[in-house]
Design a protein around this motif. Structure first.
Motif, PDB file in Angstrom:
ATOM      1  N   THR A 148       0.900  -1.299  -0.087  1.00 28.55           N
ATOM      2  CA  THR A 148       0.130  -0.061  -0.042  1.00 28.55           C
ATOM      3  C   THR A 148       0.849   1.354  -0.070  1.00 28.55           C
ATOM      4  OG1 THR A 148      -0.192  -0.129   2.398  1.00 28.55           O
ATOM      5  CG2 THR A 148      -1.889  -1.305   1.181  1.00 28.55           C
ATOM      6  N   ASN A 149       2.047   1.190   0.669  1.00 29.55           N
ATOM      7  CA  ASN A 149       3.008   2.253   0.442  1.00 29.55           C
ATOM      8  C   ASN A 149       4.516   1.971   0.848  1.00 29.55           C
ATOM      9  OD1 ASN A 149       4.044   4.779   0.697  1.00 29.55           O
ATOM     10  ND2 ASN A 149       3.016   5.410   2.743  1.00 29.55           N
ATOM     11  N   ASP A 204       3.815   2.436  -6.444  1.00 32.24           N
ATOM     12  CA  ASP A 204       2.650   2.582  -5.557  1.00 32.24           C
ATOM     13  C   ASP A 204       1.447   2.784  -6.642  1.00 32.24           C
ATOM     14  OD1 ASP A 204       3.896   2.013  -3.072  1.00 32.24           O
ATOM     15  OD2 ASP A 204       4.172   4.177  -2.660  1.00 32.24           O
ATOM     16  N   ALA A 205       1.744   3.557  -7.480  1.00 30.65           N
ATOM     17  CA  ALA A 205       0.542   3.999  -8.441  1.00 30.65           C
ATOM     18  C   ALA A 205       0.402   2.522  -9.408  1.00 30.65           C
ATOM     19  CB  ALA A 205       1.252   4.903  -9.460  1.00 30.65           C
ATOM     20  N   ASN A 226       0.356  -0.374  -8.268  1.00 30.83           N
ATOM     21  CA  ASN A 226      -0.363  -1.051  -7.301  1.00 30.83           C
ATOM     22  C   ASN A 226      -1.671  -0.696  -6.806  1.00 30.83           C
ATOM     23  OD1 ASN A 226       1.344  -3.283  -6.755  1.00 30.83           O
ATOM     24  ND2 ASN A 226       2.543  -2.077  -5.252  1.00 30.83           N
ATOM     25  N   HIS A 227      -1.916   0.800  -6.776  1.00 35.04           N
ATOM     26  CA  HIS A 227      -3.132   1.199  -6.521  1.00 35.04           C
ATOM     27  C   HIS A 227      -4.184   1.206  -7.852  1.00 35.04           C
ATOM     28  CE1 HIS A 227      -5.996   4.065  -4.876  1.00 35.04           C
ATOM     29  NE2 HIS A 227      -6.062   4.739  -6.135  1.00 35.04           N
TER      30      HIS A 227
END
Length: 124
Positions: free
Chosen positions: A9-10, A79-80, A82-83
């Protein structure tokens, strides 16, 4: 989702290194430093005495100075990805690792994860 997906998530962490931005600067004959702009030099980079200061040496010096910004960009892209994947999965349109584009994204994510871990002194 297949095993190629990593649930993160981060990836951002508080860096233990010298604050950014880093810059490369000549600090003497055949001596270059990398540190903060207008601040202290974090470390000195110098070729062997018998080695000329050539384009490759200077390119390496600037790559070292850019390392924190490259890591930050890599973390944000990781992160992008995964998001975006998580949103796609919620909407029933998750990535399918059987197409060339998705395979390229998976390969890039793996490289990013490896680079991030290396920069942190970890293993992926």
């Amino acid at each position: 989702a297949g095993e190629w997906r990593r649930a993160v998530t981060n990836t951002k962490t508080t860096p233990a290194w010298t604050p950014t931005p880093w810059v490369a600067a000549k600090i003497g004959p055949k001596r270059y430093g990398v540190g903060t702009e207008g601040g202290a030099i974090s470390f000195i980079v110098s070729p062997r005495l018998d080695m000329p200061i050539d384009a490759q040496f200077l390119a390496d010096l600037h790559l070292i100075a850019a390392a924190p910004r490259l890591l930050e960009a890599c973390e944000e892209l990781f992160d992008a990805l995964n998001h975006a994947e998580a949103i796609g999965e919620r909407n029933g349109a998750g990535m399918r690792p059987d197409t060339a584009n998705e395979q390229a994204v998976i390969a890039a994510r793996t490289k990013a994860r490896t680079a991030i871990a290396a920069a942190r002194g970890e293993t992926p």
